[in-house]
Design a protein around this motif. Structure first.
Motif, PDB file in Angstrom:
ATOM      1  N   LEU A  26       1.006   4.096  -2.838  1.00 20.48           N
ATOM      2  CA  LEU A  26       0.911   5.615  -2.633  1.00 20.48           C
ATOM      3  C   LEU A  26       2.229   6.426  -2.960  1.00 20.48           C
ATOM      4  CD1 LEU A  26      -1.125   5.335   0.757  1.00 20.48           C
ATOM      5  CD2 LEU A  26      -1.709   6.140  -1.385  1.00 20.48           C
ATOM      6  N   GLY A  56      -6.919   0.804   7.521  1.00 23.80           N
ATOM      7  CA  GLY A  56      -8.484   0.744   7.499  1.00 23.80           C
ATOM      8  C   GLY A  56      -9.107   1.123   8.792  1.00 23.80           C
ATOM      9  N   GLN A  57     -10.267   1.098   8.741  1.00 27.17           N
ATOM     10  CA  GLN A  57     -11.017   1.555  10.016  1.00 27.17           C
ATOM     11  C   GLN A  57     -10.601   0.497  11.374  1.00 27.17           C
ATOM     12  OE1 GLN A  57     -13.113   4.422  10.675  1.00 27.17           O
ATOM     13  NE2 GLN A  57     -11.916   5.214   8.859  1.00 27.17           N
ATOM     14  N   GLU A 117      -5.688   4.931   5.936  1.00 33.00           N
ATOM     15  CA  GLU A 117      -5.510   4.725   4.649  1.00 33.00           C
ATOM     16  C   GLU A 117      -4.840   3.376   4.615  1.00 33.00           C
ATOM     17  OE1 GLU A 117      -4.545   6.358   0.174  1.00 33.00           O
ATOM     18  OE2 GLU A 117      -4.352   7.742   1.947  1.00 33.00           O
ATOM     19  N   GLN A 126       2.212  13.655   8.065  1.00 32.72           N
ATOM     20  CA  GLN A 126       2.348  12.278   7.235  1.00 32.72           C
ATOM     21  C   GLN A 126       3.659  11.851   7.266  1.00 32.72           C
ATOM     22  OE1 GLN A 126       0.700  13.830   3.308  1.00 32.72           O
ATOM     23  NE2 GLN A 126      -1.041  12.316   3.775  1.00 32.72           N
ATOM     24  N   HIS A 148      -4.940  10.469   9.050  1.00 36.78           N
ATOM     25  CA  HIS A 148      -5.463   9.982   7.701  1.00 36.78           C
ATOM     26  C   HIS A 148      -4.723   8.845   6.958  1.00 36.78           C
ATOM     27  CE1 HIS A 148      -8.054  13.812   7.536  1.00 36.78           C
ATOM     28  NE2 HIS A 148      -8.543  12.794   7.969  1.00 36.78           N
ATOM     29  N   LEU A 149      -3.165   8.973   6.983  1.00 33.25           N
ATOM     30  CA  LEU A 149      -2.377   7.996   6.443  1.00 33.25           C
ATOM     31  C   LEU A 149      -2.663   6.611   7.189  1.00 33.25           C
ATOM     32  CD1 LEU A 149      -0.327   7.178   4.076  1.00 33.25           C
ATOM     33  CD2 LEU A 149       1.473   8.008   5.810  1.00 33.25           C
ATOM     34  N   ARG A 166       0.896  -1.319  -0.048  1.00 37.71           N
ATOM     35  CA  ARG A 166      -0.004   0.034  -0.198  1.00 37.71           C
ATOM     36  C   ARG A 166       0.932   1.165   0.027  1.00 37.71           C
ATOM     37  NH1 ARG A 166      -4.447  -1.813   4.195  1.00 37.71           N
ATOM     38  NH2 ARG A 166      -5.661  -3.264   3.100  1.00 37.71           N
TER      39      ARG A 166
END
Length: 161
Positions: free
Chosen positions: A11, A129-130, A126, A74, A122-123, A7
């Motif tokens: 990105l 996952g939740q 992403e 980030q 957020h990273l 992942r």
């Protein structure tokens, strides 16, 4: 290649080398400590790929915009992930991100600390996952941070048992 690292590659992100502190600075502590399935990580700042501290340095509300602070947060997430990978070997071993404490180097009147630390959150969400990535969090302002970095983050993750 492990899923989380795939992942990251998708990105276009890379994990940095360990921190290269300024000349004459010693850091006599562990960046990661493993206690069974509990893994604590010390405060990390934003790093370039070679482990040097990322600029711009300074205070939010004076030297950096919220967007720049978000980008720095980030970079902190990548620094943390790099340390965790070196300590546990495989980032897919992380079962849950449990706690994040975000510190923002800012002016006394700056109040957008949560928006800055969102760059980290957020990273992680992403990538994980939740279910695995959702964490408790604090985002606070500080009068100063080491090396004049704009963001420092510490926290805890759990490993699969």
């Amino acid at each position: 290649m492990a899923l989380i690292e795939q992942r990251l590659a998708q990105l276009g992100l890379r994990l940095p080398a360990p921190i290269q502190p300024p000349p004459g600075v010693t850091l006599p502590f562990a960046f990661v400590q493993i206690q069974g399935t509990r893994v604590l990580f010390s405060g990390h700042g934003p790093l370039n790929d070679d482990g040097s501290v990322v600029g711009p340095l300074g205070k939010l509300g004076q030297d950096l915009s919220v967007e720049q602070g978000y980008a720095q947060a980030q970079r902190v997430a990548l620094s943390v992930l790099g340390s965790l990978k070196r300590a546990i070997g495989d980032l897919d071993r992380i079962a849950a991100w449990t706690r994040v404490f975000g510190m923002v180097n800012c002016t006394p009147d700056f109040t957008a600390q949560p928006a800055v630390i969102n760059g980290f959150s957020h990273l992680i969400l992403e990538l994980y996952g939740q279910e695995r990535g959702m964490h408790t969090r604090s985002a606070v302002g500080m009068a100063a941070l080491p090396f004049n970095i704009p963001v420092e983050i510490e926290g805890e993750v759990l490993l699969h048992g």
